[in-house]
Design a protein around this motif. Structure first.
Motif, PDB file in Angstrom:
ATOM      1  N   GLY A 162      -0.737  11.272  -2.552  1.00  0.00           N
ATOM      2  CA  GLY A 162       0.473  10.579  -2.898  1.00  0.00           C
ATOM      3  C   GLY A 162       0.817   9.480  -1.913  1.00  0.00           C
ATOM      4  O   GLY A 162       0.234   9.380  -0.840  1.00  0.00           O
ATOM      5  N   SER A 163       1.793   8.664  -2.279  1.00  0.00           N
ATOM      6  CA  SER A 163       2.122   7.496  -1.465  1.00  0.00           C
ATOM      7  C   SER A 163       2.596   7.876  -0.067  1.00  0.00           C
ATOM      8  O   SER A 163       2.368   7.138   0.890  1.00  0.00           O
ATOM      9  N   ALA A 164       3.258   9.032   0.057  1.00  0.00           N
ATOM     10  CA  ALA A 164       3.765   9.483   1.350  1.00  0.00           C
ATOM     11  C   ALA A 164       2.991  10.675   1.882  1.00  0.00           C
ATOM     12  O   ALA A 164       3.466  11.378   2.775  1.00  0.00           O
ATOM     13  N   SER A 165       1.822  10.914   1.338  1.00  0.00           N
ATOM     14  CA  SER A 165       0.909  11.986   1.780  1.00  0.00           C
ATOM     15  C   SER A 165       1.431  13.386   1.507  1.00  0.00           C
ATOM     16  O   SER A 165       0.853  14.358   1.989  1.00  0.00           O
ATOM     17  N   ARG A 166       2.504  13.505   0.728  1.00  0.00           N
ATOM     18  CA  ARG A 166       3.034  14.851   0.474  1.00  0.00           C
ATOM     19  C   ARG A 166       2.207  15.618  -0.542  1.00  0.00           C
ATOM     20  O   ARG A 166       2.231  16.845  -0.568  1.00  0.00           O
ATOM     21  N   ILE A 167       1.497  14.884  -1.375  1.00  0.00           N
ATOM     22  CA  ILE A 167       0.702  15.519  -2.436  1.00  0.00           C
ATOM     23  C   ILE A 167      -0.752  15.143  -2.256  1.00  0.00           C
ATOM     24  O   ILE A 167      -1.076  13.956  -2.065  1.00  0.00           O
ATOM     25  N   THR A 168      -1.625  16.133  -2.279  1.00  0.00           N
ATOM     26  CA  THR A 168      -3.068  15.904  -2.295  1.00  0.00           C
ATOM     27  C   THR A 168      -3.681  16.845  -3.322  1.00  0.00           C
ATOM     28  O   THR A 168      -3.135  17.917  -3.618  1.00  0.00           O
TER      29      THR A 168
ATOM     30  N   PHE B 125       0.827  -1.213   0.000  1.00  0.00           N
ATOM     31  CA  PHE B 125       0.000   0.000   0.000  1.00  0.00           C
ATOM     32  C   PHE B 125       0.859   1.260   0.000  1.00  0.00           C
ATOM     33  O   PHE B 125       0.555   2.216  -0.713  1.00  0.00           O
ATOM     34  N   SER B 126       1.921   1.265   0.759  1.00  0.00           N
ATOM     35  CA  SER B 126       2.732   2.474   0.918  1.00  0.00           C
ATOM     36  C   SER B 126       3.460   2.874  -0.364  1.00  0.00           C
ATOM     37  O   SER B 126       4.011   3.971  -0.439  1.00  0.00           O
ATOM     38  N   ASN B 127       3.451   2.026  -1.372  1.00  0.00           N
ATOM     39  CA  ASN B 127       4.115   2.336  -2.641  1.00  0.00           C
ATOM     40  C   ASN B 127       3.203   3.045  -3.639  1.00  0.00           C
ATOM     41  O   ASN B 127       3.678   3.486  -4.689  1.00  0.00           O
ATOM     42  N   TYR B 128       1.915   3.146  -3.315  1.00  0.00           N
ATOM     43  CA  TYR B 128       0.943   3.603  -4.301  1.00  0.00           C
ATOM     44  C   TYR B 128       0.221   4.875  -3.864  1.00  0.00           C
ATOM     45  O   TYR B 128      -0.255   4.977  -2.733  1.00  0.00           O
ATOM     46  N   ALA B 129       0.115   5.826  -4.807  1.00  0.00           N
ATOM     47  CA  ALA B 129      -0.858   6.892  -4.626  1.00  0.00           C
ATOM     48  C   ALA B 129      -2.255   6.280  -4.676  1.00  0.00           C
ATOM     49  O   ALA B 129      -2.465   5.249  -5.329  1.00  0.00           O
TER      50      ALA B 129
END
Length: 117
Positions: free
Chosen positions: A52-58, A29-33
């Protein structure tokens, strides 16, 4: 196998709030937007929000911008959609999946959101 299970929908009055959840399994899961989509009766499925996968982009569709917040917990393999100030036009079945243009995972059953007084 990949599984997406949406929950948290319900019947709410206009102006109310709901927090939708999508529990994912069968992939890293952590690899995917991840995105949220919705489909109203008689209409095509439409994109709602992405994270985004690391929540940096919404990003959000204009019709929910300012009223909704997408988030995720990679430790729980779950993506969320907090929806506030709900409107009758938000009535739809809500789904999560990969971003538009990607090879989609099998769709889950969705969660029904009904906004009505």
């Amino acid at each position: 196998q990949v599984q997406l299970v949406e929950s948290g929908g319900g019947l709410v009055q206009p102006g109310g709030s709901l927090r939708l959840s999508c529990a994912a399994s069968g992939f890293t899961f952590s690899n995917y937007a991840m995105d949220w989509y919705r489909q109203a009766p008689g209409k095509q499925r439409e994109w709602v929000a992405t994270i985004g996968s690391a929540s940096r982009i919404t990003d959000y569709a204009d019709f929910v911008k300012g009223r909704s917040t997408i988030s995720r917990d990679n430790a729980k393999n779950t993506v969320y959609l907090q929806m506030d100030n709900l409107e009758p036009d938000d009535t739809a079945v809500y789904y999560c999946n990969r971003p538009r243009g990607a090879t989609m995972f099998p769709w889950g059953q969705g969660t029904q959101v009904t906004v009505s007084s």
